[in-house]
Write an enzyme that holds these catalytic residues in place. Structure first.
Site, PDB file in Angstrom:
ATOM      1  N   CYS A 228       0.854  -1.188   0.000  1.00 62.93           N
ATOM      2  CA  CYS A 228       0.000   0.000   0.000  1.00 62.93           C
ATOM      3  C   CYS A 228       0.891   1.239   0.000  1.00 62.93           C
ATOM      4  CB  CYS A 228      -0.919   0.022   1.217  1.00 62.93           C
ATOM      5  SG  CYS A 228      -1.950   1.511   1.304  1.00 62.93           S
ATOM      6  N   ASP A 356     -26.137 -19.014  -8.653  1.00 63.11           N
ATOM      7  CA  ASP A 356     -25.884 -17.765  -9.368  1.00 63.11           C
ATOM      8  C   ASP A 356     -24.823 -18.006 -10.446  1.00 63.11           C
ATOM      9  OD1 ASP A 356     -25.308 -15.221 -10.230  1.00 63.11           O
ATOM     10  OD2 ASP A 356     -24.603 -14.480  -8.296  1.00 63.11           O
TER      11      ASP A 356
END
EC number: 6.3.5.13
Length: 447
Positions: A228, A356
């Site tokens: 990060c 799904d």
């Protein structure tokens, strides 16, 4: 062992004997019966075993098989659940059929479904957990990736002394503190190069400050040497690392881990990760590189994992697909093959597949339009959805054949214009196809 557990064991073993001798299936039924009689039966059955649990979204079955082969080189026979029965009743069935060694350690390497882990660790206290990866998969069953990760972390916490050996290249595995000690494996095979993950990638937010993660190396999806730029979150130090990736084809790969050269007889970068995790387990238990090398070289294909079946001279490679990340890796693997070839895509939407099916729209079926694909056959309960997806992916309509039965699928394979056929199928479609292939005597047994 209590009277109840003795009765449960007797009933379970008796039903297992009956099913083995008089039917073709029922791998989980003996466990289901035993659990009905004694919900605590695992506590008795798993006693005196050193248990290793393999869990995660993709790669569980092959990682388990490779780990068993590696440990066999050092410790002899290893108990495992090879049929893929990875929920609680399947695990009970596995132990019901076990024969303990009289001398030496009794190892059990168990593939366990993410949602079942907490139920199993109520009664089994493993020595080691292997976390392969967490990707979006069957959201009607598991929810988002963070929900799935919480399921397996909570399951592991019930055996707090057990080490979690986990994929250090995946940010989510470094996102929360765990009560369990952790070791990491991953890739360090390229020079650092500033980059970011593809825009359609899950799990690329920093868990500390929510900024988008950057990478110095990416293998695929969101796996790699992440960091990060806004806080100190970054990939942890790797305990076991792949430092060189050699020749890779659609059927094999060579690589170097911690200075030792290894190879596997199965294709695709995703399977190199499976080999790396099995190697890490071997090193964790002190298995020598020579014996690990022998274990990885084992060339028996696992159920639906690049299993090769000959159908009237057609070389058919059967591959399980169930989520977009896994699908994309399979398509990349197929891209390493020398064409021409046919593609069969079987899509079901049963509970075990995930109801799904929206995930097919996140998969890179467009990759097939750039390959030497002679024709595409679509089948399964949701064949019309798959046909539409192939058309949108750029496959010419006159190359697509939609069929309504597995008998017709096999007939189309026999008539394919190429000698090489890749069959992509969801879980229940794999089972159904293998049963039909067994009925037609192309393979032995349907499981």
């Amino acid at each position: 062992m209590t009277v109840r557990s003795q009765l449960a064991t007797f009933v379970g073993k008796s039903s297992q004997w009956f099913l083995k001798n008089f039917t073709k299936g029922g791998s989980s039924l003996p466990g289901k019966l035993a659990l009905k009689i004694d919900p605590n039966i695992l506590d008795s059955l798993a006693k005196d075993y050193e248990v290793i649990v393999v869990t995660g979204t993709n790669g569980k079955t092959l990682t388990t098989a490779l780990t068993v082969n590696v440990l066999k080189q050092e410790f002899g026979e290893v108990l495992t659940n090879p049929t893929g029965a990875n929920m609680a009743q399947g695990i009970v069935s596995t132990f019901l059929g076990a024969k303990k060694k009289k001398n030496g350690k009794n190892f059990a390497v168990l593939e366990i479904d993410e949602a079942s882990l907490s139920k199993v660790t109520e009664y089994i206290k493993p020595e080691l957990f292997l976390f392969t990866n967490i990707f979006r998969d069957q959201m009607d069953r598991y929810g988002e990736i963070y929900t799935t990760y919480k399921l397996i972390v909570d399951g592991a916490a019930k055996a707090p002394k057990a080490t979690i050996l986990t994929n250090g290249d995946l940010p989510i595995f470094n996102s929360v503190e765990t009560v369990n000690p952790r070791e990491y494996y991953g890739f360090n095979h390229e020079e650092d190069h500033e980059q970011m993950a593809h825009y359609n990638t899950d799990g690329v937010l920093c868990p500390n400050c929510q900024h988008i993660l950057h990478y110095k190396m990416i293998t695929y999806s969101n796996l790699g040497k992440y960091y990060c730029p806004h806080c100190e979150f970054k990939r942890p130090k790797l305990d076991y690392q792949l430092t060189e990736l050699g020749e890779m084809t659609n059927t094999s790969a060579n690589f170097t881990i911690d200075g030792q050269e290894y190879g596997i007889e199965v294709g695709g970068l995703y399977n190199v990760y499976n080999a790396l995790s099995a190697t890490a387990i071997g090193r964790h238990y002190g298995v020598s590189p020579e014996k690990i090398r022998a274990g990885l070289a084992y060339d028996e294909k696992v159920f639906g994992r690049q299993e090769v079946i000959n159908v009237e001279g057609k070389k058919c490679t059967l591959v399980l697909v169930k989520n977009p990340v896994g699908l994309n890796q399979v398509i990349d693997m197929i891209g390493l093959a020398k064409g021409p070839f046919s593609v069969v895509s079987l899509l079901n939407a049963n509970y075990a597949d995930g109801i799904d099916i929206s995930w097919i729209w996140d998969g890179n079926y467009e990759g097939f339009s750039e390959m030497d694909v002679t024709n595409v056959v679509t089948g399964g309960d949701r064949r019309k959805d798959m046909t539409l997806r192939m058309k949108v992916a750029g496959i010419p309509e006159d190359k697509i054949t939609e069929v309504d039965s597995l008998t017709s699928v096999i007939d189309e394979i026999k008539q394919a214009p190429s000698d090489q056929v890749f069959i992509l199928a969801t879980y229940t479609a794999v089972i159904q196809l293998r049963k039909e292939l067994a009925n037609q005597s192309y393979i032995k047994g349907g499981m």
